[in-house]
Design a protein around this motif. Structure first.
Motif, PDB file in Angstrom:
ATOM      1  N   ASP A  92      47.808  37.924  42.520  1.00 12.11           N
ATOM      2  CA  ASP A  92      46.459  37.971  43.091  1.00 12.11           C
ATOM      3  C   ASP A  92      46.451  38.831  44.354  1.00 12.11           C
ATOM      4  O   ASP A  92      45.525  39.620  44.585  1.00 12.11           O
ATOM      5  N   LYS A  93      47.474  38.659  45.154  1.00 16.02           N
ATOM      6  CA  LYS A  93      47.558  39.450  46.392  1.00 16.02           C
ATOM      7  C   LYS A  93      47.755  40.935  46.077  1.00 16.02           C
ATOM      8  O   LYS A  93      47.155  41.811  46.719  1.00 16.02           O
ATOM      9  N   VAL A  94      48.617  41.190  45.072  1.00 15.03           N
ATOM     10  CA  VAL A  94      48.856  42.588  44.698  1.00 15.03           C
ATOM     11  C   VAL A  94      47.565  43.239  44.232  1.00 15.03           C
ATOM     12  O   VAL A  94      47.255  44.388  44.582  1.00 15.03           O
ATOM     13  N   LYS A  95      46.773  42.500  43.432  1.00 11.45           N
ATOM     14  CA  LYS A  95      45.511  43.052  42.944  1.00 11.45           C
ATOM     15  C   LYS A  95      44.541  43.311  44.091  1.00 11.45           C
ATOM     16  O   LYS A  95      43.806  44.310  44.092  1.00 11.45           O
ATOM     17  N   ALA A  96      44.550  42.404  45.080  1.00 12.43           N
ATOM     18  CA  ALA A  96      43.658  42.567  46.238  1.00 12.43           C
ATOM     19  C   ALA A  96      43.970  43.849  47.000  1.00 12.43           C
ATOM     20  O   ALA A  96      43.082  44.606  47.396  1.00 12.43           O
ATOM     21  N   PHE A  97      45.253  44.100  47.179  1.00  7.03           N
ATOM     22  CA  PHE A  97      45.638  45.343  47.871  1.00  7.03           C
ATOM     23  C   PHE A  97      45.365  46.572  47.003  1.00  7.03           C
ATOM     24  O   PHE A  97      45.025  47.643  47.509  1.00  7.03           O
ATOM     25  N   ALA A  98      45.502  46.385  45.673  1.00  4.38           N
ATOM     26  CA  ALA A  98      45.295  47.513  44.759  1.00  4.38           C
ATOM     27  C   ALA A  98      43.857  47.991  44.766  1.00  4.38           C
ATOM     28  O   ALA A  98      43.586  49.190  44.589  1.00  4.38           O
TER      29      ALA A  98
END
Length: 511
Positions: free
Chosen positions: A98-104
């Motif tokens: 979820d965090k990776v997607k937020a930064f993406a």
């Protein structure tokens, strides 16, 4: 009553969260810290608000109906108006993906619920600081790009003018006066090629008699500033002599102080001027001499007695003819000095005798105008042309007397100036090196804007002086040339309404 100071919010923050409790908590916390807070519960409403008035930072929940936080962030980053707004995600989803997607999708940070208020504040302040620094950096980069663009245009314009100018132009370093670039007009006038000029000095190329003085003038540009219309005798590669006017301007080239030299070739103008002056002067002398002889004959009454009116007319004619003769003689003297056709006949001569003779010669004029002359001579031997120095002193005394009022006093004095530079041995007396002659009057004085030009030809303090005082406007120019031929200096100090003091500094013969 004094107005209360306005408290501007620290920043404008948009909070997008579908949970009212979270909105209320964040809004109260941020408002208390001095932020302006806008709260919405839908992603679409948040997008409209962000586009209408872009905030400084967005706090964005992930799980929302209709449009989740990732989709909202993607829309924000797709718009030029909202792309650069920092977005901090706040979500109960704590998985790494979820965090990776937020930064993406463009988020700058991710805070997991339940959150600590101190943590939220710290991260908001951190990203606002980063965002402000990015804005400042972008503004500086834009200014720098504009400056680079403007500089490039200015350099392009200068290069065009430099290359196409009909005036010879050269660029030399201030430190050692070496040429680093010259334009085609300079090469055409000098006869040298570009390779022969670049890297050399005017002295090494033998471009004239006073090249050392020009080099010294260039090196003093940071202190003296711009200089204009310095007359210079220019020598070409083929040893052809030209007269040029040089103007110097201090410029900066890639951090290196340089002198921009612009020359104006006045050789032909000077030749025509000298020929015209010489021709007119010589052609005038014969009829003027004849006219003066006829006037003297009328004044002697050998041809009959004139009545009072006739005597008055004769006096006016005689005065004007004498003034014309002085003008012609002054012009001839000045031109002969400039062309080197007048040579000084130097000999040993006592300075006290020089001052006494000059004072005696002007005593009758002083008595007539009721001006008192006071002399304070000094006994010292000069190596000089006494006739030329006498001409200088009588000219200066004549001016001082003419511009004094009845009852005023004119002072002429001399003092010895001790040598400077070399330290004397202990108990060894200093030897005088210069004689300083001062001529001081109590007349009307000279305006400050005239002090620098009165030694130029045909320059007078007042245009009416030539009529009222009988001056030619050449006397001080001749004085300057005579003193320069004696390796001396002449200058003036004056206070308007209080008088003037002329100074003549002459070197004494080496003992």
């Amino acid at each position: 009553m004094p107005k209360e100071p306005l408290n501007f919010p620290k920043a404008d923050i948009l909070v997008i969260d579908d949970t009212p409790e979270n909105l209320n908590l964040l809004s109260a916390m941020l408002t208390e810290q001095g932020y302006k807070v806008r709260s919405v519960t839908k992603g679409s409403t948040g997008l409209r608000g962000a586009n209408a008035v872009p905030p400084d930072l967005i706090l964005l929940d992930v799980n929302m109906p209709e449009m989740n936080g990732y989709e909202v962030c993607e829309h924000l980053k797709a718009s030029d108006r909202t792309r650069k707004i920092p977005v901090i995600f706040i979500s109960a989803l704590g998985d790494v993906l979820d965090k990776v997607k937020a930064f993406a999708v463009g988020g700058v940070d991710y805070i997991t619920k339940p959150f600590q208020l101190e943590e939220v504040l710290a991260r908001i302040e951190n990203h606002l600081t980063i965002w402000k620094l990015q804005q400042q950096l972008q503004a500086q980069n834009e200014r720098l790009q504009q400056e680079i663009h403007d500089r490039a245009k200015a350099e392009e314009k200068f290069a065009k003018v430099f290359r196409s100018s009909p005036n010879p132009i050269a660029i030399a370093t201030v430190s050692n006066a070496r040429f680093i670039d010259v334009n085609p007009s300079f090469l055409k006038m000098s006869g040298y090629s570009l390779d022969e000029v670049i890297g050399n000095t005017a002295t090494e190329l033998n471009l004239g008699k006073n090249t050392v003085a020009i080099a010294q003038t260039i090196q003093l540009l940071p202190e003296t500033g711009s200089l204009y219309n310095l007359e210079f005798e220019f020598s070409t590669k083929c040893a052809e002599l030209k007269t040029v006017l040089i103007s110097l301007e201090l410029i900066d080239l890639a951090g290196v102080p340089c002198a921009l030299l612009i020359a104006n070739d006045i050789t032909e103008r000077k030749r025509l001027e000298n020929e015209f002056i010489s021709l007119v002067s010589h052609e005038l002398r014969t009829p003027l001499t004849s006219t003066m002889g006829a006037l003297d004959l009328l004044g002697s009454e050998q041809l009959g007695t004139l009545n009072e009116q006739g005597q008055k007319v004769l006096s006016i004619a005689t005065t004007n003819t004498e003034r014309l003769i002085r003008l012609v003689n002054d012009i001839l003297d000045l031109e002969r000095m400039k062309s080197g056709k007048i040579f000084t006949r130097k000999m040993k001569y006592n300075a006290a005798d020089l001052l006494t003779t000059a004072t005696e010669a002007m005593q009758a004029m002083a008595d007539q105008l009721q001006v008192k002359l006071i002399i304070n001579p000094v006994e010292v031997e000069l190596w000089a042309d006494p006739d030329r120095l006498l001409q200088t002193l009588t000219n200066l005394l004549s001016n001082a007397i003419k511009f004094s009022e009845p009852g005023d006093t004119v002072y002429i004095s001399a003092t010895l100036s001790e040598s400077q530079g070399v330290e004397p041995k202990e108990n060894e007396p200093l030897l005088p090196k210069y004689l300083l002659i001062t001529i001081k009057d109590q007349g009307r004085g000279i305006p400050e804007d005239k002090l620098q030009i009165i030694f130029e030809r045909f320059q007078q303090v007042d245009a009416s002086d030539s009529r009222n005082k009988g001056g030619t406007g050449l006397g001080l120019a001749i004085c300057r040339d005579i003193i320069q031929q004696h390796d001396g200096k002449i200058w003036v100090q004056s206070t308007l309404g209080e008088g003037s003091t002329f100074y003549v500094l002459l070197p004494l013969p080496v003992q």
